[in-house]
Design an enzyme around this catalytic site. Structure first.
Site, PDB file in Angstrom:
ATOM      1  N   ALA A  74       0.876  -1.493  -0.617  1.00 27.86           N
ATOM      2  CA  ALA A  74       0.270  -0.010   0.220  1.00 27.86           C
ATOM      3  C   ALA A  74       0.878   1.223   0.117  1.00 27.86           C
ATOM      4  CB  ALA A  74      -1.241   0.261   1.483  1.00 27.86           C
ATOM      5  N   HIS A 204      -1.471  -7.603   3.281  1.00 31.55           N
ATOM      6  CA  HIS A 204      -1.468  -8.440   4.544  1.00 31.55           C
ATOM      7  C   HIS A 204      -2.190  -7.498   5.757  1.00 31.55           C
ATOM      8  CE1 HIS A 204       1.308  -5.114   6.444  1.00 31.55           C
ATOM      9  NE2 HIS A 204       1.294  -4.716   5.164  1.00 31.55           N
ATOM     10  N   CYS A 329       4.712   2.151  12.572  1.00 27.42           N
ATOM     11  CA  CYS A 329       6.219   2.818  12.149  1.00 27.42           C
ATOM     12  C   CYS A 329       6.780   3.858  12.726  1.00 27.42           C
ATOM     13  CB  CYS A 329       4.925   3.965  10.649  1.00 27.42           C
ATOM     14  SG  CYS A 329       4.251   2.897   9.239  1.00 27.42           S
TER      15      CYS A 329
HETATM   16  N1  PLP Z   1      -1.632   2.866   4.796  1.00 27.75           N
HETATM   17  C1  PLP Z   1      -2.470   2.835   5.983  1.00 27.75           C
HETATM   18  C2  PLP Z   1      -3.660   3.368   6.492  1.00 27.75           C
HETATM   19  C3  PLP Z   1      -2.504   1.383   6.597  1.00 27.75           C
HETATM   20  O1  PLP Z   1      -2.431   1.075   8.177  1.00 27.75           O
HETATM   21  C4  PLP Z   1      -0.926   0.834   5.943  1.00 27.75           C
HETATM   22  C5  PLP Z   1       0.291   0.022   6.922  1.00 27.75           C
HETATM   23  O2  PLP Z   1       0.547   0.529   7.991  1.00 27.75           O
HETATM   24  C6  PLP Z   1       0.012   1.482   4.822  1.00 27.75           C
HETATM   25  C7  PLP Z   1      -0.712   2.162   4.299  1.00 27.75           C
HETATM   26  C8  PLP Z   1       0.986   0.840   4.256  1.00 27.75           C
HETATM   27  O3  PLP Z   1       0.495  -0.601   3.562  1.00 27.75           O
HETATM   28  P1  PLP Z   1       1.961  -1.126   3.057  1.00 27.75           P
HETATM   29  O4  PLP Z   1       2.351  -1.983   4.323  1.00 27.75           O
HETATM   30  O5  PLP Z   1       1.186  -2.738   2.204  1.00 27.75           O
HETATM   31  O6  PLP Z   1       3.167  -0.668   2.504  1.00 27.75           O
END
Ligand code: PLP
Length: 388
Positions: A74, A204, A329
């Protein structure tokens, strides 16, 4: 039988469903072909599997298969949407509207674009985490090319009024991008009914594999175009080059199919368990739920507790309960969550917050255990202060 640690961090990632793994395995060994190899059967088999997965992914969100672009995550989808729109529509304008509580993949991409000449409006949120729609509409100007508002927040689960936002975007002829990473597979997401033009999500977070994501790009009413951010062999109709992760994509497809069939049951079950956990913990004096409790994902609860340091609490529970104080994060840094601060929480409150993220495999026994373990830690300090 309880298996420790109990996993309540499903917003960070989810355990893969064994049925997804089963679907993927043949594509590591027997059907290992490159989906772009058009000269032999191994390539055709891989391509067929990718196209089946594309249909499964599209069906979950009511899109057409050719509106799905596979990516690695994402995060990549967010980058591709934002940077791809900025480049493609540069002649039309340079103004984006987004929100302070977006995921870092969106916020940091916007900061990057600001250095390249984009003008970004970061809308605040109200105490309940929702944006003010009038403020959104008033922020639109002739140079606005994109409204970017997430579907569901990753820390609080708060659902933004997506359909109202898309109506405003449409009225002003502005494209609407939604990061729906936490929402897809948990609640019905329908790109047609919701009026979404671009949407990011990843496998995931819905019991699929890591390392595979998707970007939905609308192809009619309006036809949306984006500039590729990874150039090369022209895969994914030239929008995202790179040899496709066939096993991952097959797993993503299976995960989406399972969500389509089982989501309603899963959500009902997780909501009952979430509410039980939340209602028990709310009996502790000074406990509060952060964010709007009605417009919220069914599997998330973000709570703060008076005079508690969430990092200490999690340290005490390590080995027993795996949960987090916010997004994966930022939790490593032990900084107060910027999302909770945007809701108006002070540092102390924000640092006393825990995010409970339930999933398909969470059981009532696990929730009962979590309540009793947390009570041991939280009750002594407030034993005389339990809300009546
Ligand atoms: N956007 C949102 C709202 C998320 O919760 C996350 C993951 O925590 C991401 C983007 C990023 O996803 P990915 O781990 O697939 O890069």
């Amino acid at each position: 039988m309880l298996h420790l640690p109990i996993y309540l961090d499903n917003n960070a990632t989810t355990p893969m469903d064994p049925r997804v793994l089963e679907a993927m395995i043949p594509f590591f060994t027997k059907y290992f072909g490159n989906a772009a190899s058009s000269s032999h059967s191994l390539g055709w088999e891989a391509e067929e599997a990718v196209e089946k997965a594309r249909e499964q992914v599209a069906e979950l969100i009511n899109a057409e298969p050719n509106e799905i672009v596979f990516t690695s995550s994402a995060t990549e989808s967010d980058n591709l949407a934002l940077k791809g729109i900025f480049e493609m529509y540069a002649a039309k304008g340079n103004h984006f509207i987004t929100v302070k509580t977006e995921h870092k993949a969106v916020l940091d991409s916007c900061e990057h674009l600001a250095k390249l000449g984009a003008e970004i409006t970061f809308l605040p949120v109200k105490k309940d985490g929702l944006i003010d729609l009038t403020q959104l509409e008033n922020s639109i100007k002739p140079s606005t090319i994109l409204i970017c508002v997430m579907y569901a927040n990753n820390e609080t689960g708060v659902l933004q009024p997506t359909r109202d936002i898309s109506a405003i975007a449409k009225k002003h002829g502005v494209l609407f991008f939604s990061d729906a990473t936490q929402a897809v597979g948990k609640i019905p997401v329908d790109v047609i009914l919701d009026g979404i033009d671009l949407m990011a999500f990843s496998a995931h977070k819905m019991h699929g594999p890591k390392g595979v994501g998707a970007l939905y790009v609308r192809r009619k009413n309006p036809r949306v175009r984006i500039t590729a951010q990874i150039d090369g062999g022209g895969h994914e109709r030239g929008i995202r080059s790179g040899t496709l992760n066939v096993p991952g994509i097959v797993g993503f497809g299976k995960a989406c199919e399972l969500c389509r069939i089982e989501m309603q049951n899963d959500s009902q079950k997780t909501q009952i368990l979430r509410d039980k956990l939340e209602n028990e913990l709310l009996k502790i004096k000074g406990a509060q739920v952060n964010g709007n409790r009605q417009q919220r994902l069914p599997n998330v609860s973000n709570m703060s507790f008076k005079n508690i340091n969430a990092a200490d609490l999690m340290g005490n529970l390590s080995g027993k309960i795996a949960l987090s104080s916010g997004s994966a994060c930022t939790s490593a840094t032990h900084q107060p969550s910027f999302v909770l601060k945007a809701l108006g929480l002070g540092d102390e409150r924000a640092l006393s917050s825990l995010r409970f993220g339930l999933g398909r495999f969470t059981t009532e026994e696990e929730i009962d255990y979590t309540i009793s373990e947390l009570a041991k830690f939280l009750m002594p300090k407030s034993a005389n202060e339990v809300n009546k």
